[in-house]
Structures are given as structure tokens and as C-alpha cells.
Design a protein around this motif. Structure first.
Motif, PDB file in Angstrom:
ATOM      1  N   ALA A 140     -35.794  54.059 -87.318  1.00 12.18           N
ATOM      2  CA  ALA A 140     -35.883  52.941 -88.261  1.00 12.18           C
ATOM      3  C   ALA A 140     -35.667  51.612 -87.541  1.00 12.18           C
ATOM      4  CB  ALA A 140     -34.853  53.108 -89.378  1.00 12.18           C
ATOM      5  N   HIS A 141     -34.710  51.585 -86.636  1.00 17.40           N
ATOM      6  CA  HIS A 141     -34.419  50.367 -85.867  1.00 17.40           C
ATOM      7  C   HIS A 141     -35.634  49.971 -85.032  1.00 17.40           C
ATOM      8  CE1 HIS A 141     -32.253  47.675 -83.108  1.00 17.40           C
ATOM      9  NE2 HIS A 141     -31.295  47.654 -84.022  1.00 17.40           N
ATOM     10  N   ARG A 159     -38.512  48.638 -87.250  1.00 18.83           N
ATOM     11  CA  ARG A 159     -38.207  47.284 -87.737  1.00 18.83           C
ATOM     12  C   ARG A 159     -38.343  46.268 -86.602  1.00 18.83           C
ATOM     13  NH1 ARG A 159     -38.348  44.027 -92.129  1.00 18.83           N
ATOM     14  NH2 ARG A 159     -36.651  42.537 -92.109  1.00 18.83           N
ATOM     15  N   THR A 165     -27.213  51.139 -81.476  1.00 16.91           N
ATOM     16  CA  THR A 165     -28.066  52.093 -82.185  1.00 16.91           C
ATOM     17  C   THR A 165     -28.591  53.144 -81.218  1.00 16.91           C
ATOM     18  OG1 THR A 165     -28.716  50.351 -83.740  1.00 16.91           O
ATOM     19  CG2 THR A 165     -30.078  52.335 -83.702  1.00 16.91           C
ATOM     20  N   GLU A 211     -33.312  37.583 -87.873  1.00 18.30           N
ATOM     21  CA  GLU A 211     -33.474  39.041 -87.927  1.00 18.30           C
ATOM     22  C   GLU A 211     -33.711  39.622 -86.533  1.00 18.30           C
ATOM     23  OE1 GLU A 211     -34.072  41.643 -90.419  1.00 18.30           O
ATOM     24  OE2 GLU A 211     -32.984  40.397 -91.834  1.00 18.30           O
ATOM     25  N   SER A 249     -32.825  59.295 -86.766  1.00 15.33           N
ATOM     26  CA  SER A 249     -33.521  58.544 -87.824  1.00 15.33           C
ATOM     27  C   SER A 249     -33.135  57.067 -87.805  1.00 15.33           C
ATOM     28  CB  SER A 249     -33.263  59.158 -89.203  1.00 15.33           C
ATOM     29  OG  SER A 249     -31.905  59.084 -89.534  1.00 15.33           O
ATOM     30  N   ALA A 250     -31.877  56.757 -87.464  1.00  9.66           N
ATOM     31  CA  ALA A 250     -31.458  55.357 -87.367  1.00  9.66           C
ATOM     32  C   ALA A 250     -32.185  54.663 -86.219  1.00  9.66           C
ATOM     33  CB  ALA A 250     -29.952  55.257 -87.178  1.00  9.66           C
ATOM     34  N   ARG A 303     -38.504  54.931 -96.352  1.00  9.68           N
ATOM     35  CA  ARG A 303     -38.339  53.750 -97.198  1.00  9.68           C
ATOM     36  C   ARG A 303     -38.379  52.518 -96.309  1.00  9.68           C
ATOM     37  NH1 ARG A 303     -32.697  52.175 -97.266  1.00  9.68           N
ATOM     38  NH2 ARG A 303     -31.545  53.698 -96.093  1.00  9.68           N
ATOM     39  N   PRO A 304     -38.864  51.436 -96.856  1.00 10.94           N
ATOM     40  CA  PRO A 304     -38.931  50.218 -96.048  1.00 10.94           C
ATOM     41  C   PRO A 304     -37.530  49.708 -95.718  1.00 10.94           C
ATOM     42  CG  PRO A 304     -39.544  49.757 -98.322  1.00 10.94           C
ATOM     43  CD  PRO A 304     -39.346  51.245 -98.210  1.00 10.94           C
ATOM     44  N   HIS A 305     -37.407  49.102 -94.570  1.00  5.82           N
ATOM     45  CA  HIS A 305     -36.123  48.567 -94.130  1.00  5.82           C
ATOM     46  C   HIS A 305     -36.217  47.052 -94.084  1.00  5.82           C
ATOM     47  CE1 HIS A 305     -34.523  52.500 -93.131  1.00  5.82           C
ATOM     48  NE2 HIS A 305     -35.724  52.781 -92.691  1.00  5.82           N
ATOM     49  N   GLY A 306     -35.677  46.412 -95.082  1.00  8.94           N
ATOM     50  CA  GLY A 306     -35.653  44.963 -95.110  1.00  8.94           C
ATOM     51  C   GLY A 306     -36.912  44.360 -95.699  1.00  8.94           C
TER      52      GLY A 306
END
Length: 78
Positions: A43-44, A47, A32, A21, A39-40, A4-7
Motif C-alpha cells: 500500500a505504501h 501510494r 514501513t 504527502e 500489505s502495508a 481500498r484506496p489509500h488517501g
């Protein structure tokens, strides 16, 4: 599991929001890396790369390397 998109997409952020941001992501990167799940961290990273690419696109002069930090620049002052 679907990604899923983050932000908000970076291209849709105002200049001020983009800068904010990026600053926030850079502040949270270490935590992080050390304490986040795989997965975090993924995603980080995604982004962060998207925001940084948008910053480079919008502000090429601000993101240009300092001549003193390049080999050519160092040679000129040797």
C-alpha cells in the motif's frame, strides 16, 4: 480481500498537500520497509508511486534531472 484506496487521489490534492504527502511518505518509507507487513509495504509503495507520478506531471521542471547528474552533462564538463 478487496483493495481500498489509500488517501485522497493525488490529482485531487492541492500543490501544498501533494508536497506534504510526498514528504511524509518518504519519512515513513524506511519504517514501513523494515517493520511493516507485506500489505502495508504494498500500500505504501502504491501510494508513493501515485504521488510521485502526480508530482512529475505537475512539476516537470522541478523534477528534471540536474545536468551534472547525467552522463551527457558530465561529458560536457570533462
Amino acid at each position: 480481500m478487496a483493495l481500498r484506496p489509500h488517501g485522497i487521489p493525488p490529482a485531487n490534492l492541492s500543490d501544498d498537500d501533494l508536497r506534504r504527502e510526498i514528504a511524509h511518505l518518504h519519512q515513513t518509507r524506511h519504517d514501513t520497509l523494515l517493520g511493516g507487513t507485506e500489505s502495508a509495504l504494498h500500500a505504501h509503495t502504491e501510494r508513493m508511486l501515485a504521488l510521485e507520478a502526480e508530482f512529475l506531471r505537475r512539476f516537470p521542471k522541478e523534477s528534471a534531472p540536474d545536468p551534472e547528474r547525467t552522463r551527457a552533462g558530465k561529458r560536457q564538463h570533462s
